[in-house]
Every structure is written in C-alpha cells, then in structure tokens.
Design a protein around this motif. Sequence first.
Motif, mmCIF file in Angstrom:
data_model
loop_
_atom_site.group_PDB
_atom_site.id
_atom_site.type_symbol
_atom_site.label_atom_id
_atom_site.label_comp_id
_atom_site.label_asym_id
_atom_site.label_seq_id
_atom_site.Cartn_x
_atom_site.Cartn_y
_atom_site.Cartn_z
ATOM 1 N N GLU A 107 0.108 14.765 -9.157
ATOM 2 C CA GLU A 107 -0.638 14.997 -10.097
ATOM 3 C C GLU A 107 -1.078 13.738 -11.525
ATOM 4 O O GLU A 107 -2.017 13.760 -11.607
ATOM 5 N N SER A 108 0.151 13.757 -12.051
ATOM 6 C CA SER A 108 0.373 13.908 -13.162
ATOM 7 C C SER A 108 -0.568 11.837 -12.988
ATOM 8 O O SER A 108 -0.257 11.700 -14.432
ATOM 9 N N ARG A 109 -0.085 10.988 -11.723
ATOM 10 C CA ARG A 109 0.250 9.402 -12.031
ATOM 11 C C ARG A 109 -1.936 9.665 -11.734
ATOM 12 O O ARG A 109 -2.041 8.638 -12.303
ATOM 13 N N ARG A 110 -2.309 10.347 -10.909
ATOM 14 C CA ARG A 110 -3.264 10.250 -10.778
ATOM 15 C C ARG A 110 -4.585 10.947 -12.831
ATOM 16 O O ARG A 110 -5.287 10.170 -12.598
ATOM 17 N N ALA A 161 -7.662 8.128 -16.241
ATOM 18 C CA ALA A 161 -7.933 8.064 -17.841
ATOM 19 C C ALA A 161 -8.210 6.226 -18.167
ATOM 20 O O ALA A 161 -9.071 6.177 -18.612
ATOM 21 N N LEU A 162 -7.161 5.729 -17.624
ATOM 22 C CA LEU A 162 -7.660 5.031 -17.117
ATOM 23 C C LEU A 162 -8.788 3.992 -16.872
ATOM 24 O O LEU A 162 -9.410 3.105 -16.759
ATOM 25 N N MET A 175 0.858 -1.102 -0.554
ATOM 26 C CA MET A 175 -0.130 0.526 0.079
ATOM 27 C C MET A 175 0.689 1.408 -0.215
ATOM 28 O O MET A 175 0.521 1.928 -0.474
ATOM 29 N N GLU A 176 2.213 1.252 0.906
ATOM 30 C CA GLU A 176 2.943 2.288 0.651
ATOM 31 C C GLU A 176 3.478 2.933 -0.692
ATOM 32 O O GLU A 176 3.284 3.920 -0.983
ATOM 33 N N ALA A 177 3.993 1.895 -1.402
ATOM 34 C CA ALA A 177 3.979 1.985 -3.360
ATOM 35 C C ALA A 177 3.140 3.115 -3.726
ATOM 36 O O ALA A 177 2.847 3.822 -4.561
ATOM 37 N N ALA A 178 1.443 2.877 -3.501
ATOM 38 C CA ALA A 178 0.651 2.791 -4.094
ATOM 39 C C ALA A 178 0.423 4.516 -3.422
ATOM 40 O O ALA A 178 -0.023 5.545 -3.949
ATOM 41 N N LEU A 179 0.339 4.283 -1.808
ATOM 42 C CA LEU A 179 -0.010 5.795 -1.850
ATOM 43 C C LEU A 179 0.645 6.685 -2.369
ATOM 44 O O LEU A 179 0.944 8.094 -2.687
ATOM 45 N N ARG A 180 2.590 6.665 -2.336
ATOM 46 C CA ARG A 180 3.299 7.541 -2.913
ATOM 47 C C ARG A 180 2.873 7.656 -4.598
ATOM 48 O O ARG A 180 3.170 9.016 -4.987
ATOM 49 N N LEU A 189 4.304 6.417 -16.030
ATOM 50 C CA LEU A 189 4.242 4.976 -15.915
ATOM 51 C C LEU A 189 4.627 3.735 -15.481
ATOM 52 O O LEU A 189 4.005 2.843 -15.133
ATOM 53 N N ARG A 190 6.075 3.870 -15.206
ATOM 54 C CA ARG A 190 7.106 2.525 -14.464
ATOM 55 C C ARG A 190 6.899 2.976 -13.068
ATOM 56 O O ARG A 190 6.376 1.709 -12.501
ATOM 57 N N VAL A 191 6.611 3.892 -12.601
ATOM 58 C CA VAL A 191 6.129 4.185 -11.246
ATOM 59 C C VAL A 191 5.055 3.120 -11.216
ATOM 60 O O VAL A 191 4.383 2.895 -9.472
ATOM 61 N N LEU A 192 4.246 3.606 -11.437
ATOM 62 C CA LEU A 192 2.391 3.121 -11.914
ATOM 63 C C LEU A 192 2.605 1.210 -11.450
ATOM 64 O O LEU A 192 1.865 1.207 -11.073
ATOM 65 N N ARG A 193 3.351 0.848 -12.666
ATOM 66 C CA ARG A 193 3.567 -0.222 -12.972
ATOM 67 C C ARG A 193 4.406 -1.331 -11.680
ATOM 68 O O ARG A 193 3.734 -2.095 -11.326
ATOM 69 N N GLU A 194 5.085 0.051 -10.817
ATOM 70 C CA GLU A 194 5.887 -1.036 -9.808
ATOM 71 C C GLU A 194 4.725 -0.456 -8.344
ATOM 72 O O GLU A 194 5.180 -2.538 -7.849
#
Length: 105
Positions: free
Chosen positions: A11-14, A19-20, A1-6, A45-50
């Motif tokens: 804002e760009s990742r949100r 969009a997805l 969950m920590e990685a998801a919160l980070r 995108l890499r951060v979101l994937r990881e």
Amino acid sequence: MEAALRALADESRRTVLEALADGEATAGELAALLPIARPGVSRHLRVLREAGLVEVRQEAQRRIYSLRPQPLAEVDEWLGRYRALWEQRLDALHTEIARGKRERR
C-alpha cells in the motif's frame, strides 16, 4: 513484470506511485505522504526503482523521483485478459438485473 507486481502489492508503494502520477516529487515530499520513518520510505523507493516503476535523478542535494509508465503498461496488458472476463460477467449480471425488474412489473 513480476517485480512490478511485487512492488504494487504494498500500500505504501502504491501511495507513492499515485503521488508520482501527478508529477515529479522529491524524496522528502514522498516521505511526508507516508506514516513511516524515513529509512522505511527509502526502502520503498528502492523497491520501486529496482522494479523499474520509478526513476530518480539527483538535483543538488535532492533526489527527484518520477514515474516510469512502461512497467505499468505491461501489467495493464496482462490484466486485460482478465478484465475482459469480468466485463462479460458484469454485462451478464446487468442483463439479469434488468430482466428481474421487468418480471416484477
């Protein structure tokens, strides 16, 4: 969950996740939503994937991204405790506002 919160802190990742939520998108389509250079989009995108928030599949020369809801469900579950606290406070505020309106009459 920590990685998801980070990951959600940016804002760009949100924007990408929003969009997805409407369906799959290519890296190019996602890049068009952001006012940053393509390498920056790739890093997001890499951060979101990881963080496990998105998954990607290769389709010829294109990368297709889709939302993975499970990490968001975990964040929502964690936030549930705090949501209940705020709902109680908002209910109390509503009661006080209604009481004040009655007293003014």
